[in-house]
Design a protein around this motif. Structure first.
Motif, short mmCIF file in Angstrom:
data_model
loop_
_atom_site.label_atom_id
_atom_site.label_comp_id
_atom_site.label_asym_id
_atom_site.label_seq_id
_atom_site.Cartn_x
_atom_site.Cartn_y
_atom_site.Cartn_z
N ILE A 34 38.90 40.81 41.45
CA ILE A 34 38.97 39.46 42.06
C ILE A 34 40.40 38.91 41.99
N THR A 53 30.58 49.16 32.02
CA THR A 53 30.08 48.29 33.09
C THR A 53 30.33 46.80 32.82
N CYS A 54 31.02 46.50 31.74
CA CYS A 54 31.33 45.10 31.40
C CYS A 54 32.80 45.02 31.01
N ARG A 55 33.37 43.81 31.10
CA ARG A 55 34.66 43.58 30.45
C ARG A 55 34.41 42.74 29.20
N ASP A 82 32.12 51.25 47.63
CA ASP A 82 31.34 50.11 47.08
C ASP A 82 31.87 48.76 47.58
N ASP A 93 33.19 39.75 32.51
CA ASP A 93 32.38 40.04 33.71
C ASP A 93 31.52 41.25 33.43
N PHE A 94 30.58 41.52 34.33
CA PHE A 94 29.75 42.72 34.17
C PHE A 94 29.11 43.09 35.49
N LYS A 95 28.66 44.34 35.55
CA LYS A 95 27.95 44.85 36.72
C LYS A 95 26.59 45.35 36.24
N ALA A 106 39.24 38.56 36.26
CA ALA A 106 39.88 39.82 35.85
C ALA A 106 39.56 40.86 36.91
N GLY A 107 40.31 41.94 36.90
CA GLY A 107 39.99 43.07 37.77
C GLY A 107 40.16 42.75 39.24
P1 TMP Z 1 35.93 44.81 39.31
O1 TMP Z 1 36.75 43.69 38.77
O2 TMP Z 1 36.67 46.12 39.36
O3 TMP Z 1 35.28 44.47 40.61
O4 TMP Z 1 34.74 45.05 38.26
C1 TMP Z 1 33.83 44.02 37.94
C2 TMP Z 1 32.90 44.51 36.83
O5 TMP Z 1 32.09 45.58 37.28
C3 TMP Z 1 33.63 45.05 35.60
O6 TMP Z 1 32.93 44.60 34.44
C4 TMP Z 1 33.52 46.53 35.70
C5 TMP Z 1 32.25 46.75 36.47
N1 TMP Z 1 32.29 47.89 37.38
C6 TMP Z 1 31.33 48.87 37.27
O7 TMP Z 1 30.47 48.83 36.41
N2 TMP Z 1 31.39 49.91 38.16
C7 TMP Z 1 32.33 50.01 39.13
O8 TMP Z 1 32.32 50.97 39.89
C8 TMP Z 1 33.31 48.96 39.23
C9 TMP Z 1 34.38 49.03 40.28
C10 TMP Z 1 33.24 47.92 38.34
#
Ligand code: TMP
Length: 235
Positions: free
Chosen positions: A101, A198-200, A129, A175-177, A98-99
Motif C-alpha cells: 500500500i 501471512t502477517c506483518r 494476485d 496487516d495480515f492476509k 506497510a508493504g
Molecule cells: P502486501 O503489503 O505485500 O500487499 O501484503 C499484505 C499482507 O499480506 C502482509 O501481511 C503479507 C501478506 N501476504 C501474503 O500472505 N501473501 C502474499 O502473497 C502477499 C503478497 C502478501
C-alpha cells in the motif's frame, strides 16, 4: 490418518486427500517465496513453526466463535483440516501502512491508520494476485453478494480479536492476509494459515519486524524472528 493423493502444492504447503472425503491433510513446508515467486529460498524450521502457530491461533479463534477449517495437529508439520473449497480471494486487513500500500498510494510505512483498510486480491499467480473490489468479485463469480458480506464481517471480527491478542504479546499486528473456504454443507470457514508468512508483526517497543519481511527484504535473522513469534504466541 493417512495421506492419500496430493491435491495441490502451493508455495508453502501441500494438501492431501484422506480416506474421509470431508477431511484433508495439510503439510507445511520450509520453502519461502516472495514477489510472486521471483525470490526463492527456504527458512529453516518454518513449516513446523507455522503449523504450530496456526494451530494455537485457530484454536483461540474457535473459542471466540470464529469457525475455521482446523481439526487437529497430526505431526510437527502436518494438520488435519475440514475439506473446503477455497474462495480465490486473498483477504487483507491493514491496521498500519506497510508493504504494497505504501508503493501503491504513497502512504509512509508505519503510519497508523485511523480505520482499518479492507482489501481483496484475486488469488491467481498468473495475474500476480491483483487488487480487486466487491464488484470484480461478484462479476467474476468468485463469491456471491452474501458470501462477500459474510467474509467481510468475519474478517473485521478476526482483526479485532487478533489485534488484542497480539498486543498482549507485545506485537503490533500491522496487516495480515487470510483466506476462506466453503465446506461441503455450505458453511464459510476461515482456512489457510495465520503465521509470520501471512502477517506483518512489529515489536511494540522497538518496531523490530518479526515476520517474512525479514526474508523479503534480506534483513537477516529470519529464522530467529519466526522462533521469537512462536514463543510470544505460546507465552
Ligand atoms: P502486501 O503489503 O505485500 O500487499 O501484503 C499484505 C499482507 O499480506 C502482509 O501481511 C503479507 C501478506 N501476504 C501474503 O500472505 N501473501 C502474499 O502473497 C502477499 C503478497 C502478501
Amino acid at each position: 490418518m493417512e495421506k492419500l493423493e496430493q491435491l495441490y502444492e502451493g508455495k508453502a504447503k501441500k494438501v492431501f486427500k484422506t480416506d474421509n472425503p470431508n477431511e484433508f491433510i495439510i503439510e507445511y513446508k520450509d520453502d519461502a517465496t516472495a514477489f510472486n515467486g521471483e525470490k526463492k529460498g527456504s527458512i529453516g524450521g518454518k513449516g513446523v513453526i507455522n503449523n504450530k502457530m496456526t494451530e494455537l491461533i485457530y484454536t483461540m479463534l474457535e473459542e471466540k466463535g470464529i469457525p475455521t477449517h482446523f481439526i487437529k495437529l497430526l505431526s510437527d508439520s502436518e494438520q488435519l483440516v475440514k475439506a473446503v473449497t477455497i474462495f480465490p480471494l486473498e483477504v487483507i486487513i491493514r491496521n498500519t501502512a506497510a508493504g504494497s500500500i505504501c508503493k501503491r498510494v504513497g502512504l509512509e510505512e508505519g503510519l497508523k491508520l485511523d480505520t482499518p483498510i479492507f482489501e481483496f486480491s484475486y488469488k491467481n499467480d498468473a495475474f500476480g494476485d491483483p487488487l480487486i473490489n466487491d464488484y470484480h468479485a461478484l462479476a467474476m463469480k468468485l463469491a456471491t453478494k452474501e458470501e462477500i458480506e459474510t467474509i467481510r464481517e468475519m474478517t473485521f471480527r478476526i482483526n479485532d480479536i487478533l489485534k488484542d491478542y497480539f498486543l498482549e504479546k507485545g506485537i503490533n499486528l500491522v496487516d495480515f492476509k487470510i483466506e476462506f473456504g466453503k465446506t461441503a454443507d455450505g458453511q464459510i470457514v476461515l482456512a489457510d494459515e495465520i503465521s509470520p508468512d501471512t502477517c506483518r508483526f512489529w515489536d511494540v517497543k522497538t518496531n523490530e519486524k518479526l515476520d517474512k519481511d525479514r526474508f523479503r527484504r534480506n534483513l537477516g535473522n529470519v529464522e530467529e524472528a519466526y522462533i521469537e513469534m512462536l514463543k510470544r504466541v505460546k507465552d
